[in-house]
Design a protein around this motif. Structure first.
Motif, PDB file in Angstrom:
ATOM      1  N   LEU A 126     -22.725  72.597 -45.873  1.00 48.68           N
ATOM      2  CA  LEU A 126     -21.701  72.043 -46.764  1.00 48.68           C
ATOM      3  C   LEU A 126     -22.317  71.589 -48.081  1.00 48.68           C
ATOM      4  O   LEU A 126     -21.777  71.852 -49.168  1.00 48.68           O
ATOM      5  CB  LEU A 126     -20.990  70.878 -46.079  1.00 48.68           C
ATOM      6  CG  LEU A 126     -19.987  71.230 -44.971  1.00 48.68           C
ATOM      7  CD1 LEU A 126     -19.560  69.969 -44.225  1.00 48.68           C
ATOM      8  CD2 LEU A 126     -18.771  71.934 -45.547  1.00 48.68           C
ATOM      9  N   ARG A 127     -23.442  70.929 -47.998  1.00 47.88           N
ATOM     10  CA  ARG A 127     -24.129  70.483 -49.215  1.00 47.88           C
ATOM     11  C   ARG A 127     -24.636  71.674 -50.028  1.00 47.88           C
ATOM     12  O   ARG A 127     -24.614  71.644 -51.260  1.00 47.88           O
ATOM     13  CB  ARG A 127     -25.287  69.548 -48.841  1.00 47.88           C
ATOM     14  CG  ARG A 127     -24.841  68.230 -48.231  1.00 47.88           C
ATOM     15  CD  ARG A 127     -26.031  67.428 -47.726  1.00 47.88           C
ATOM     16  NE  ARG A 127     -26.929  67.093 -48.810  1.00 47.88           N
ATOM     17  CZ  ARG A 127     -26.801  66.015 -49.592  1.00 47.88           C
ATOM     18  NH1 ARG A 127     -25.795  65.194 -49.392  1.00 47.88           N
ATOM     19  NH2 ARG A 127     -27.654  65.768 -50.548  1.00 47.88           N
ATOM     20  N   GLN A 128     -25.094  72.726 -49.328  1.00 44.83           N
ATOM     21  CA  GLN A 128     -25.544  73.928 -50.042  1.00 44.83           C
ATOM     22  C   GLN A 128     -24.390  74.548 -50.819  1.00 44.83           C
ATOM     23  O   GLN A 128     -24.545  74.960 -51.976  1.00 44.83           O
ATOM     24  CB  GLN A 128     -26.120  74.939 -49.063  1.00 44.83           C
ATOM     25  CG  GLN A 128     -26.596  76.227 -49.728  1.00 44.83           C
ATOM     26  CD  GLN A 128     -26.995  77.304 -48.730  1.00 44.83           C
ATOM     27  OE1 GLN A 128     -26.875  77.113 -47.516  1.00 44.83           O
ATOM     28  NE2 GLN A 128     -27.449  78.439 -49.218  1.00 44.83           N
ATOM     29  N   GLY A 129     -23.210  74.635 -50.183  1.00 46.69           N
ATOM     30  CA  GLY A 129     -22.058  75.188 -50.883  1.00 46.69           C
ATOM     31  C   GLY A 129     -21.655  74.359 -52.080  1.00 46.69           C
ATOM     32  O   GLY A 129     -21.347  74.910 -53.153  1.00 46.69           O
ATOM     33  N   TRP A 130     -21.657  73.038 -51.929  1.00 40.96           N
ATOM     34  CA  TRP A 130     -21.331  72.155 -53.063  1.00 40.96           C
ATOM     35  C   TRP A 130     -22.341  72.357 -54.189  1.00 40.96           C
ATOM     36  O   TRP A 130     -21.989  72.411 -55.367  1.00 40.96           O
ATOM     37  CB  TRP A 130     -21.329  70.701 -52.584  1.00 40.96           C
ATOM     38  CG  TRP A 130     -20.724  69.726 -53.555  1.00 40.96           C
ATOM     39  CD1 TRP A 130     -21.105  69.501 -54.854  1.00 40.96           C
ATOM     40  CD2 TRP A 130     -19.619  68.859 -53.321  1.00 40.96           C
ATOM     41  NE1 TRP A 130     -20.329  68.536 -55.424  1.00 40.96           N
ATOM     42  CE2 TRP A 130     -19.400  68.121 -54.511  1.00 40.96           C
ATOM     43  CE3 TRP A 130     -18.811  68.614 -52.222  1.00 40.96           C
ATOM     44  CZ2 TRP A 130     -18.397  67.153 -54.615  1.00 40.96           C
ATOM     45  CZ3 TRP A 130     -17.812  67.650 -52.334  1.00 40.96           C
ATOM     46  CH2 TRP A 130     -17.608  66.937 -53.518  1.00 40.96           C
ATOM     47  N   GLN A 131     -23.618  72.467 -53.814  1.00 41.65           N
ATOM     48  CA  GLN A 131     -24.660  72.676 -54.814  1.00 41.65           C
ATOM     49  C   GLN A 131     -24.462  74.002 -55.539  1.00 41.65           C
ATOM     50  O   GLN A 131     -24.668  74.094 -56.761  1.00 41.65           O
ATOM     51  CB  GLN A 131     -26.039  72.649 -54.144  1.00 41.65           C
ATOM     52  CG  GLN A 131     -27.219  72.858 -55.086  1.00 41.65           C
ATOM     53  CD  GLN A 131     -27.456  71.658 -55.984  1.00 41.65           C
ATOM     54  OE1 GLN A 131     -27.034  70.555 -55.652  1.00 41.65           O
ATOM     55  NE2 GLN A 131     -28.113  71.872 -57.103  1.00 41.65           N
ATOM     56  N   LEU A 132     -24.054  75.036 -54.827  1.00 40.76           N
ATOM     57  CA  LEU A 132     -23.792  76.326 -55.469  1.00 40.76           C
ATOM     58  C   LEU A 132     -22.680  76.204 -56.502  1.00 40.76           C
ATOM     59  O   LEU A 132     -22.759  76.789 -57.593  1.00 40.76           O
ATOM     60  CB  LEU A 132     -23.417  77.366 -54.417  1.00 40.76           C
ATOM     61  CG  LEU A 132     -24.536  77.845 -53.489  1.00 40.76           C
ATOM     62  CD1 LEU A 132     -23.960  78.676 -52.351  1.00 40.76           C
ATOM     63  CD2 LEU A 132     -25.571  78.657 -54.267  1.00 40.76           C
ATOM     64  N   ALA A 133     -21.622  75.469 -56.165  1.00 41.97           N
ATOM     65  CA  ALA A 133     -20.537  75.263 -57.125  1.00 41.97           C
ATOM     66  C   ALA A 133     -21.015  74.464 -58.318  1.00 41.97           C
ATOM     67  O   ALA A 133     -20.627  74.742 -59.466  1.00 41.97           O
ATOM     68  CB  ALA A 133     -19.372  74.563 -56.429  1.00 41.97           C
TER      69      ALA A 133
END
Length: 642
Positions: A382-389
């Motif tokens: 979840l944190r990786q996805g937020w970081q990608l955004a």
């Protein structure tokens, strides 16, 4: 032994076979002599065998100091995980498969593990060299254990050889290549000798096809290389968003997050603007929703066309029955083609100037038997996805597109949608079509059974969003949900078109309900999972062309149409204003009107009209005397009118 380093045109995956003391390990190491760093996966367990320990020590001594030795401790699963999770820029050396097979002798399901190893080799994105002993050239072993080992290793060598690009047999220190990608049956155009003065050029199959059809050069997409996560906050701290405390305090992703919503005033103003456009017929029709969606996201009554979109292609494979009819090798090929600007995704991304980022995620386990992953992996994903955004918004991306190519991701998304909505599993899974175009009913039933068993395993439990991802989804769906949440916090719209996108949208909605307002559905393709979840989210499709090219391609196909709608809405003139009164040159002067209103009725009208006016002016019952006009006789005397 001296070799020239990694030979050209041998592919990314090489199997090196050889007997005892044949020089196979030294030859395999020589192939990687030019690699800056190598991860050496050692499979053997040394134990108390001093002679074998001395041989291992000699191997380590001749290897470069920059190589990293990673022992698998006799655990076959460790090797599979290392192969699948390897990054494209890495180089792996497995020495050897004999030790890996020996660890399987005492375990059940050895043949299934061999198939999993072959799939992991196909899915490996790193440059890979595997060493394995060839034991089938000698006599049959005299013991039962020896026979079992020889049989298992023979099956292993066959399966891995089929998954590799090249196979080489080393005998007495001399390599003999059994197969290379340049063989006649390989999908590669043979080189033609150049004539005098001729210039020889090479092109990929995609470039040749495009040049033959349209005679237009192929444009490769901008491939974004993932960067390590940065501990410092992003520039989101300087933007207007209700999610700033979450980002600033370390990004605690939990239900009930306070996320921003689109600008409803700008959306209403955009609707008024569309109503005033000088467009014949019914106007933009369904594409008006594109303008309203963009207006709310951009807080502008006249939104601008998206100029810097980015496609995030999620590549995370699943295990078990959910992958029936799919293979990890095919998903890896789709991801590789996208990186090279080939395949449906790569070609369309290059054509429409969409930057492309392939996001590799951890593999998910067989959900019919065990959780797809752990809660810790879900949190990190979840944190990786937020970081990608965050990284996309910081680089100027104004539209994110979610795509997926992982084996089994479609059925895992159906499991999430079924758990959230209560829909029956058979009604959510689309038919399975094989590479040859034939419908695979058996694979469809296997998927149904796997998802049914997974839901049965968690029955009676109320699963919060994160636990649902851990039990049924996996890391790839968690990354997708994190992307949607992060994009919402950065006021960036997200375009989805498949099961993974909408399943992630449902999870993101349960973590932060405003996130669904930032989703747009390009085309659900009539996929039952996508149709149902899109209806629950309230995101109707914008087009209906039903492409079957993979998740993410429908959004790329719809993108130029959506951009055109925004361009028309911004550039078309408005209708002329509606007039409340006649034009000024058609109005009579006020003085003329007043003079006519004050004229005596006797002067312009007959006696009867004058009497009517007088009666109006004197509303009484008394008789009204009307002055009769006098005329003159012929002799000049006045005479009353009879």
């Amino acid at each position: 032994m001296s070799h020239d380093g990694w030979p050209s045109h041998i592919g990314a995956r090489v199997l090196v076979l050889g007997g005892i003391r044949s020089g196979k390990s030294e030859f395999a190491e020589s192939l990687l002599s030019n690699a800056p760093s190598v991860r050496y996966l050692a499979t053997a367990v040394i134990g108390d065998d001093e002679a074998f320990a001395a041989r291992v020590a000699a191997h380590r001594q001749r290897r470069p100091q920059s190589w990293l030795t990673v022992p698998t401790e006799g655990d076959p699963a460790m090797l599979l995980g290392a192969l699948v999770e390897a990054l494209p820029e890495e180089t792996l050396l497995v020495d050897d498969l004999g030790g890996w097979a020996a660890a399987l002798l005492a375990a059940d399901g050895a043949e299934q593990r061999v198939r999993e190893l072959a799939d992991a080799v196909r899915a490996c994105r790193a440059r890979l060299v595997l060493v394995s002993p060839e034991v089938g050239l000698s006599v049959v072993p005299p013991t039962e254990a020896g026979v079992r080992f020889a049989d298992l290793l023979g099956l292993t060598n066959q399966a891995v050889a089929a998954a590799c690009d090249s196979v080489v047999l080393v005998v007495a220190g001399q390599p003999s290549w059994l197969r290379r990608p340049g063989a006649p049956d390989a999908l590669e155009t043979p080189e033609v000798p150049a004539t005098a003065g001729a210039k020889v050029t090479t092109a990929s199959p995609a470039e040749k096809a495009a040049a033959a059809v349209a005679n237009v050069p192929v444009v490769s997409p901008e491939v974004v290389v993932p960067t390590p996560a940065v501990a410092t906050p992003s520039q989101a701290l300087h933007e207007r968003t209700q999610a700033l405390p979450i980002v600033a305090t370390g990004l605690v992703i939990q239900p009930g997050m306070d996320l921003p919503i689109p600008d409803s005033d700008a959306r209403d103003a955009a609707r008024d603007h569309l109503n005033l456009l000088d467009i014949a017929g019914s106007g933009l029709g369904k594409l008006s929703e594109v303008v309203l969606f963009a207006a709310g996201a951009q807080s502008r009554a006249v939104p601008a066309p998206w100029r810097t979109p980015r496609l995030l292609l999620l590549h995370g494979d699943h295990a078990g029955g959910v992958t029936a009819g799919q293979s990890a090798a095919r998903s890896a090929r789709i991801a590789d083609e996208a990186r090279q600007g080939e395949g449906a995704i790569g070609l369309l991304a290059g054509e429409y100037a969409v930057s492309l980022q392939v996001v590799g995620t951890a593999a998910a386990g067989p959900v019919e038997f065990e959780p797809a992953t752990t809660l810790d992996v879900v949190e990190a994903a979840l944190r990786q996805g937020w970081q990608l955004a965050d990284e996309a918004a910081d680089s100027g991306v104004d539209l994110l597109i979610l795509g997926s190519c992982g084996a089994g991701a479609e059925a895992a998304a159906a499991a999430i949608v079924s758990a959230v909505t209560g829909a029956e599993v058979p009604a959510l899974l689309a038919r399975v079509v094989g590479p040859d175009g034939a419908v695979d009913d058996t694979a469809w039933m296997d998927r149904c059974a796997a998802v049914r068993d997974a839901l049965h395993r968690v029955r009676g439990r109320v699963l919060p969003p994160k636990e649902m991802l851990a039990e049924l989804g996996g890391a790839d769906l968690a990354v997708a949900a994190g992307v949607i949440l992060g994009a919402t916090a950065r006021r960036t719209p997200v375009l989805v078109d498949g099961p993974v996108g909408v399943a992630a949208g449902l999870i993101a909605r349960d973590l932060g309900s405003p996130s669904r307002l930032w989703l747009a559905m390009a085309d659900h393709g009539r996929h039952p999972t996508t149709v149902l979840a899109a209806d629950v989210l309230g995101v109707p499709p914008l087009v209906d062309v039903q492409p079957g090219l993979g998740e993410g391609t429908a959004s790329l196909l719809a993108l130029p149409l959506m951009r055109s709608a925004l361009t028309l809405a911004a550039a078309l003139p408005a209708l002329p204003p509606v007039l409340d009164a006649p034009p000024e040159h058609l109005q009579e002067p006020e003085a003329t009107q007043e003079s006519e209103a004050t004229q005596e009725p006797e002067a312009t009208q007959g006696p009867e009209a004058a009497a009517a006016v007088a009666e109006v002016d004197h509303p009484t019952d008394e008789p009204v005397t009307v002055a009769q006009p006098e005329t003159e006789h012929t002799d000049g005397r006045p005479s009353p009118v009879e």
